[in-house]
Design an enzyme around this catalytic site. Structure first.
Site, PDB file in Angstrom:
ATOM      1  N   ASP A   1      95.783  23.946  20.552  1.00 14.88           N
ATOM      2  CA  ASP A   1      95.296  25.309  20.736  1.00 14.88           C
ATOM      3  C   ASP A   1      94.479  25.843  19.817  1.00 14.88           C
ATOM      4  O   ASP A   1      93.930  27.013  19.921  1.00 14.88           O
ATOM      5  CB  ASP A   1      96.342  26.221  21.183  1.00 14.88           C
ATOM      6  CG  ASP A   1      97.322  26.464  19.879  1.00 14.88           C
ATOM      7  OD1 ASP A   1      96.994  25.929  19.023  1.00 14.88           O
ATOM      8  OD2 ASP A   1      98.205  27.449  20.145  1.00 14.88           O
TER       9      ASP A   1
ATOM     10  N   GLU B   1      95.350  26.548  16.547  1.00 10.09           N
ATOM     11  CA  GLU B   1      96.051  26.973  15.386  1.00 10.09           C
ATOM     12  C   GLU B   1      96.019  25.789  14.150  1.00 10.09           C
ATOM     13  O   GLU B   1      95.907  24.577  14.416  1.00 10.09           O
ATOM     14  CB  GLU B   1      97.534  26.728  15.699  1.00 10.09           C
ATOM     15  CG  GLU B   1      98.301  28.225  16.143  1.00 10.09           C
ATOM     16  CD  GLU B   1      99.742  28.253  16.422  1.00 10.09           C
ATOM     17  OE1 GLU B   1     100.612  27.754  15.453  1.00 10.09           O
ATOM     18  OE2 GLU B   1     100.228  28.651  17.437  1.00 10.09           O
TER      19      GLU B   1
ATOM     20  N   HIS C   1      77.121  39.533  -1.515  1.00 14.65           N
ATOM     21  CA  HIS C   1      76.047  40.358  -0.964  1.00 14.65           C
ATOM     22  C   HIS C   1      75.743  41.831  -1.650  1.00 14.65           C
ATOM     23  O   HIS C   1      74.524  42.441  -1.693  1.00 14.65           O
ATOM     24  CB  HIS C   1      76.072  40.397   0.658  1.00 14.65           C
ATOM     25  CG  HIS C   1      75.112  41.129   1.224  1.00 14.65           C
ATOM     26  ND1 HIS C   1      73.710  40.744   1.534  1.00 14.65           N
ATOM     27  CD2 HIS C   1      75.099  42.276   1.988  1.00 14.65           C
ATOM     28  CE1 HIS C   1      73.126  41.592   1.921  1.00 14.65           C
ATOM     29  NE2 HIS C   1      73.936  42.604   2.543  1.00 14.65           N
TER      30      HIS C   1
ATOM     31  N   LYS D   1      60.082  46.504   4.202  1.00 17.61           N
ATOM     32  CA  LYS D   1      60.043  46.389   5.627  1.00 17.61           C
ATOM     33  C   LYS D   1      60.609  47.370   6.082  1.00 17.61           C
ATOM     34  O   LYS D   1      61.722  48.190   5.651  1.00 17.61           O
ATOM     35  CB  LYS D   1      60.927  45.219   5.656  1.00 17.61           C
ATOM     36  CG  LYS D   1      62.283  45.039   5.498  1.00 17.61           C
ATOM     37  CD  LYS D   1      62.977  43.752   5.560  1.00 17.61           C
ATOM     38  CE  LYS D   1      64.481  43.961   5.322  1.00 17.61           C
ATOM     39  NZ  LYS D   1      65.195  42.508   5.475  1.00 17.61           N
TER      40      LYS D   1
ATOM     41  N   ASP E   1      69.636  33.965   6.800  1.00 17.54           N
ATOM     42  CA  ASP E   1      70.619  33.710   7.968  1.00 17.54           C
ATOM     43  C   ASP E   1      69.477  32.960   9.240  1.00 17.54           C
ATOM     44  O   ASP E   1      69.565  31.909   9.076  1.00 17.54           O
ATOM     45  CB  ASP E   1      70.962  35.126   8.400  1.00 17.54           C
ATOM     46  CG  ASP E   1      71.865  34.981   9.572  1.00 17.54           C
ATOM     47  OD1 ASP E   1      71.974  34.052  10.150  1.00 17.54           O
ATOM     48  OD2 ASP E   1      72.595  36.090   9.895  1.00 17.54           O
ATOM     49  N   THR E   2      68.707  33.810   9.794  1.00 12.75           N
ATOM     50  CA  THR E   2      67.868  33.312  10.830  1.00 12.75           C
ATOM     51  C   THR E   2      66.410  33.246  10.236  1.00 12.75           C
ATOM     52  O   THR E   2      65.879  32.437  10.918  1.00 12.75           O
ATOM     53  CB  THR E   2      67.718  34.519  11.821  1.00 12.75           C
ATOM     54  OG1 THR E   2      67.140  35.836  11.548  1.00 12.75           O
ATOM     55  CG2 THR E   2      69.172  34.789  12.676  1.00 12.75           C
ATOM     56  N   ALA E   3      66.212  33.650   9.015  1.00  9.78           N
ATOM     57  CA  ALA E   3      64.744  33.293   8.266  1.00  9.78           C
ATOM     58  C   ALA E   3      63.649  34.071   8.790  1.00  9.78           C
ATOM     59  O   ALA E   3      62.663  33.801   8.528  1.00  9.78           O
ATOM     60  CB  ALA E   3      64.583  31.700   8.178  1.00  9.78           C
ATOM     61  N   GLY E   4      63.963  35.163   9.745  1.00  6.88           N
ATOM     62  CA  GLY E   4      62.801  35.699  10.433  1.00  6.88           C
ATOM     63  C   GLY E   4      62.154  36.470   9.293  1.00  6.88           C
ATOM     64  O   GLY E   4      60.945  36.271   9.282  1.00  6.88           O
TER      65      GLY E   4
END
Length: 335
Positions: free
Chosen positions: A44, A46, A137, A202, A232-235
């Site tokens: 499950d 665990e 961060h 930005k 993260d998403t590199a945008g």
């Protein structure tokens, strides 16, 4: 002085390659390996942990970044800490190369959590007595803990790599912060390599979408190095590279501490105008990241091995903040 013969290392499933590399680096001076244990799951989902070696009275270091899947890896870390505490380990240090939930360090709007503080509380409750991490961060997260926190920096390693990669062209470099919030991090690297600093400002119309970018500083004729703590998403990163080239930069490279690389990140980097993206191995690189032609991965095992030995010996960890301290450890590793 420590009463144990040597520090003991144990790892979960988040990044076993990094844990083995750290043990290998420490094995240069003493016979060290990873403690024999199993971290498995029931049907499950665990998590179950069993340690096969005696750890009573030992100085234990759990190497486990809380990267994707963040919740599974965090629970593994907590359960390993509980298992060691109940096995009478003398001290438990959580080595968390990438500290997940660090972006949730404040209440940006009403009725939202401060999840980084919650994670800090859970780690302490599980029996962790010290935390070793890299490039949080937000630096104030150290204050969320009532136990010692050692926050290492990737910038000394980046500085060594930059001096190797751009040998003879150091005067052409410009360090760039991708947003105003990352200026302190970018300034730190700029000082290490004696380069000027620029900022990409930005503005967002809504979360996840960048409406406008403005370059603060003259990047004409410069090889730009974008510096940030995570991709993260590199945008935003790829968009910033385009804007820098539009403003006269000759090349754009990026140095990112943690390669989260979720969703379309790898495809975006592959098709971007950036000549290279350099990340560390604090997060286990996926197959797509490893195969990407313009992504390089720098090892962090030498830094963490030094830090673990210094913590065990009661020596200074802040000495590892200096680039010169790591030159010998990284000799032959950066090419």
């Amino acid at each position: 002085m420590p009463t144990t013969m040597e520090p003991k290392l144990i790892t979960g499933n988040a990044n076993p390659q990094l844990a083995k590399s750290i043990a290998r680096r420490m094995n240069i001076h003493r016979n060290l390996g990873l403690v024999d244990a199993r971290v498995e799951r029931f049907n499950d989902g665990e998590i179950f942990v069993e340690v096969f070696e005696n750890v009573r009275g030992e100085d234990m270091f759990i190497i486990q970044p809380t990267s994707n899947p963040a919740n599974d890896n965090l629970m593994e870390l907590l359960i390993m800490a509980d298992a060691l505490r109940r096995s009478s380990a003398k001290r438990i240090t959580a080595v968390i190369p990438y500290f997940g939930y660090a972006r949730q360090d404040r209440r940006a709007k009403a009725r939202t959590p401060i999840s980084a503080k919650l994670v800090a509380n859970m780690l302490v409750e599980a029996g962790v007595e010290r935390v070793l991490t890299m490039d949080l961060h937000a630096a104030q997260i150290q204050g969320f803990f009532d136990i010692p926190v050692d926050n290492l920096y990737a910038s000394p390693v980046f500085a060594l790599d930059i001096k190797e990669q751009f040998k003879g062209n150091m005067d052409d470099l410009m360090v760039v912060s991708p947003d105003v919030g990352g200026v302190a991090r970018a300034r730190e690297l700029a000082k290490r390599i004696n380069a000027p600093l620029s900022i990409v400002d930005k503005r967002r119309e809504k979360p996840g979408e960048v409406a406008e970018m403005t370059v603060i500083g003259d990047v004409t004729g410069k090889k730009c190095l974008i510096v940030d703590d995570m991709c993260d998403t590199a945008g935003t990163l790829c968009k910033a590279a385009e804007v820098l080239l539009e403003h006269g930069a000759t090349e754009v490279h990026a140095y990112i501490s943690h390669g989260v690389m979720s969703g379309p990140a790898v495809d975006r980097v592959t098709n971007s105008v950036m000549k290279s993206l350099v990340i560390t191995d604090t997060i286990k690189p996926t197959e797509a990241v490893s195969n990407c032609p313009n992504i390089r991965v720098l090892p962090t095992a030498p830094v963490f091995a030094h830090a673990i030995m210094n913590i065990w010996n009661g020596a200074s960890v802040s000495s590892l903040f200096e680039t010169e301290t790591l030159e010998g450890a990284y000799e032959g590793l950066l090419k």
